[in-house]
Design a protein around this motif. Structure first.
Motif, PDB file in Angstrom:
ATOM      1  N   LEU A 142      14.904 -29.831 -30.496  1.00 56.95           N
ATOM      2  CA  LEU A 142      15.808 -29.249 -29.361  1.00 56.95           C
ATOM      3  C   LEU A 142      14.868 -28.496 -28.073  1.00 56.95           C
ATOM      4  O   LEU A 142      15.278 -28.588 -27.342  1.00 56.95           O
ATOM      5  N   ARG A 143      13.732 -27.997 -28.889  1.00 55.78           N
ATOM      6  CA  ARG A 143      12.708 -27.404 -27.840  1.00 55.78           C
ATOM      7  C   ARG A 143      12.268 -28.429 -26.635  1.00 55.78           C
ATOM      8  O   ARG A 143      12.158 -28.289 -25.740  1.00 55.78           O
ATOM      9  N   ARG A 144      12.054 -29.592 -27.400  1.00 50.84           N
ATOM     10  CA  ARG A 144      11.701 -30.757 -26.249  1.00 50.84           C
ATOM     11  C   ARG A 144      12.940 -31.411 -25.498  1.00 50.84           C
ATOM     12  O   ARG A 144      12.534 -31.302 -24.187  1.00 50.84           O
ATOM     13  N   TRP A 145      14.266 -31.430 -25.853  1.00 50.92           N
ATOM     14  CA  TRP A 145      15.306 -31.817 -25.497  1.00 50.92           C
ATOM     15  C   TRP A 145      15.831 -31.015 -24.343  1.00 50.92           C
ATOM     16  O   TRP A 145      16.291 -31.303 -23.365  1.00 50.92           O
ATOM     17  N   LEU A 146      15.705 -29.710 -24.343  1.00 50.83           N
ATOM     18  CA  LEU A 146      16.297 -28.842 -23.504  1.00 50.83           C
ATOM     19  C   LEU A 146      15.323 -27.959 -22.673  1.00 50.83           C
ATOM     20  O   LEU A 146      15.796 -26.890 -22.079  1.00 50.83           O
ATOM     21  N   ALA A 147      14.194 -28.568 -22.697  1.00 49.07           N
ATOM     22  CA  ALA A 147      13.237 -27.830 -21.659  1.00 49.07           C
ATOM     23  C   ALA A 147      13.870 -28.122 -20.312  1.00 49.07           C
ATOM     24  O   ALA A 147      14.223 -29.182 -20.000  1.00 49.07           O
ATOM     25  N   PRO A 148      13.925 -27.259 -19.101  1.00 48.31           N
ATOM     26  CA  PRO A 148      14.598 -27.378 -18.202  1.00 48.31           C
ATOM     27  C   PRO A 148      13.764 -28.191 -17.046  1.00 48.31           C
ATOM     28  O   PRO A 148      12.633 -28.218 -17.252  1.00 48.31           O
ATOM     29  N   VAL A 149      14.434 -29.044 -16.367  1.00 44.78           N
ATOM     30  CA  VAL A 149      13.947 -29.727 -14.993  1.00 44.78           C
ATOM     31  C   VAL A 149      14.075 -29.022 -14.065  1.00 44.78           C
ATOM     32  O   VAL A 149      15.135 -28.190 -13.897  1.00 44.78           O
ATOM     33  N   ALA A 150      13.428 -29.338 -12.923  1.00 44.90           N
ATOM     34  CA  ALA A 150      13.903 -28.576 -11.799  1.00 44.90           C
ATOM     35  C   ALA A 150      15.286 -28.663 -11.217  1.00 44.90           C
ATOM     36  O   ALA A 150      15.882 -29.648 -11.489  1.00 44.90           O
ATOM     37  N   PRO A 151      15.796 -27.730 -10.556  1.00 43.05           N
ATOM     38  CA  PRO A 151      17.086 -27.825 -10.128  1.00 43.05           C
ATOM     39  C   PRO A 151      17.519 -28.881  -9.120  1.00 43.05           C
ATOM     40  O   PRO A 151      16.726 -29.670  -8.431  1.00 43.05           O
ATOM     41  N   GLY A 152      18.389 -29.706  -9.442  1.00 43.87           N
ATOM     42  CA  GLY A 152      19.045 -30.866  -8.594  1.00 43.87           C
ATOM     43  C   GLY A 152      18.274 -32.154  -9.292  1.00 43.87           C
ATOM     44  O   GLY A 152      18.731 -33.340  -8.760  1.00 43.87           O
ATOM     45  N   SER A 153      17.193 -32.070 -10.070  1.00 44.36           N
ATOM     46  CA  SER A 153      16.790 -33.364 -10.844  1.00 44.36           C
ATOM     47  C   SER A 153      17.232 -34.178 -11.770  1.00 44.36           C
ATOM     48  O   SER A 153      17.132 -35.257 -12.130  1.00 44.36           O
ATOM     49  N   SER A 154      18.390 -33.096 -12.563  1.00 40.95           N
ATOM     50  CA  SER A 154      18.955 -33.837 -13.662  1.00 40.95           C
ATOM     51  C   SER A 154      20.336 -34.553 -13.095  1.00 40.95           C
ATOM     52  O   SER A 154      20.780 -34.193 -12.126  1.00 40.95           O
ATOM     53  N   SER A 155      20.877 -35.311 -13.839  1.00 43.41           N
ATOM     54  CA  SER A 155      21.855 -35.988 -13.445  1.00 43.41           C
ATOM     55  C   SER A 155      23.140 -36.093 -14.550  1.00 43.41           C
ATOM     56  O   SER A 155      22.639 -36.301 -15.534  1.00 43.41           O
ATOM     57  N   THR A 156      24.268 -35.682 -14.131  1.00 44.42           N
ATOM     58  CA  THR A 156      25.161 -35.661 -15.232  1.00 44.42           C
ATOM     59  C   THR A 156      25.712 -37.090 -15.481  1.00 44.42           C
ATOM     60  O   THR A 156      26.278 -37.030 -16.957  1.00 44.42           O
TER      61      THR A 156
END
Length: 335
Positions: A142-156
């Motif tokens: 979960l520490r690997r999966w939940l690391a945040p990426v920059a705003p707007g760069s993730s896709s739902t």
């Protein structure tokens, strides 16, 4: 559609990478083979390199797309936090820098016995090999999966990642003679119930493009098998007190292949809690408490029937143990 138990496959694994701890034998090995048949790339983890090498050959031979799928094994002792972190890092590197899509915690073994008859080191070992192997693996994942990426760069539209625990029906209905084992599985259930709530904060953050958020949603699942005819089952039977065999008479052990098959079907339905035997539904229903429901209608009926059954079953189980003690006295002391 989910209300009535219908819908699309919630665990598509074709082309995905699946990491399975305890994957060299038993249920973990069976799950690895069945997911390979569905097109998954598979990484298995256990302590024994010899068992891993034998298992990976069987998993490779089951591949749906042999020219495209990849397979790997890692020897690790997951009672160490450093090894739990290492398997996630090594799998990510092997997977071209991308974390695994699915992590399934199957590591652990059962050491039955009366609570006061086993040494403290056995009680600790059960918690280490059952609960902590899963908790350490979940923490690193979960520490690997939940690391945040920059705003707007993730896709739902990104496919969800899945973290799967393997508990036991004893998490709902503990039985006499499982003092070392049942508490560790109950602790695992408690962890899953916490995480299934906590994870929604991260999933919710992904719905606002102004947030720094994880790259994908995460789904939590937990499987509750009954008896499994695993390689350790014969040894478990030798250690199991006689009264334990009496009170669990209704439990007919299933093959690892059958348990893995039913678990995967539940995951594909999108269930949070998955049982692999009909009797398990009543046991689960009677002990749901604050756990999320898989199917509102089915779980409501199961909860009612399970609670009614418990009115008779719990006194019956306690009565059998009482009568055993009255007839035979304390084990090892005679009458």
């Amino acid at each position: 559609m989910r209300l009535f138990g219908f819908g699309s496959n919630q665990l598509p694994v074709n082309g995905k990478t699946v990491l399975i701890t305890g994957g060299s034998e038993g249920m973990g090995r069976s799950a690895a083979i069945q997911l390979a048949k569905k097109g998954a790339n598979v990484v298995i983890v256990s302590r024994s390199r010899e068992k891993l090498a034998a298992a990976i050959a069987d998993i490779e031979s089951a591949a749906l797309n042999p020219d495209k799928q990849r397979f790997h094994y890692i020897s690790a002792d997951l009672t160490n936090t450093s090894d739990a972190e290492r398997i996630i890092e090594e799998t990510t590197q092997w997977n071209n820098g991308v974390p695994p899509d699915v992590v399934w915690c199957c590591a652990g073994f059962c050491h039955p016995g009366f609570f006061i008859d086993v040494p403290i080191r056995t009680l600790r070992a059960q918690m280490d090999t059952v609960y902590w192997t899963a908790a350490y693996t979940a923490h690193a994942t979960l520490r690997r999966w939940l690391a945040p990426v920059a705003p707007g760069s993730s896709s739902t539209a990104s496919s969800p990642r899945h973290l799967i625990f393997t508990a036991s029906i004893l998490s709902f209905w503990p039985l006499a003679g499982y003092g070392p084992y049942a508490p560790a599985k109950a602790a695992m259930r408690g962890l899953a119930d916490v995480l299934v709530q906590e994870i929604e904060m991260y999933n919710g953050a992904r719905r606002n493009k102004q947030n720094a958020a994880p790259a994908a949603d995460v789904k939590i699942h937990i499987v509750f098998p009954m008896g499994i005819l695993s390689p350790g089952f014969e040894n478990e039977q030798k250690l199991k007190p006689e009264v334990t065999k009496i009170v669990e008479g209704a439990d007919e052990p299933q093959t690892p292949d059958k348990v893995a098959e039913l678990a995967i079907k539940g995951l594909e339905r999108g269930d949070y809690q998955i049982v692999t035997a009909p009797l398990g539904h009543l046991m689960r229903g009677s002990a749901l408490g604050p756990s999320p429901r898989n199917n509102v209608l089915f779980d409501t009926v199961a909860a009612l029937l399970g609670s009614l059954a418990a009115l008779f079953a719990i006194p019956d189980l306690s009565g059998k143990v009482f009568k055993y003690g009255k007839k035979k006295g304390i084990p090892g002391t005679g009458k």
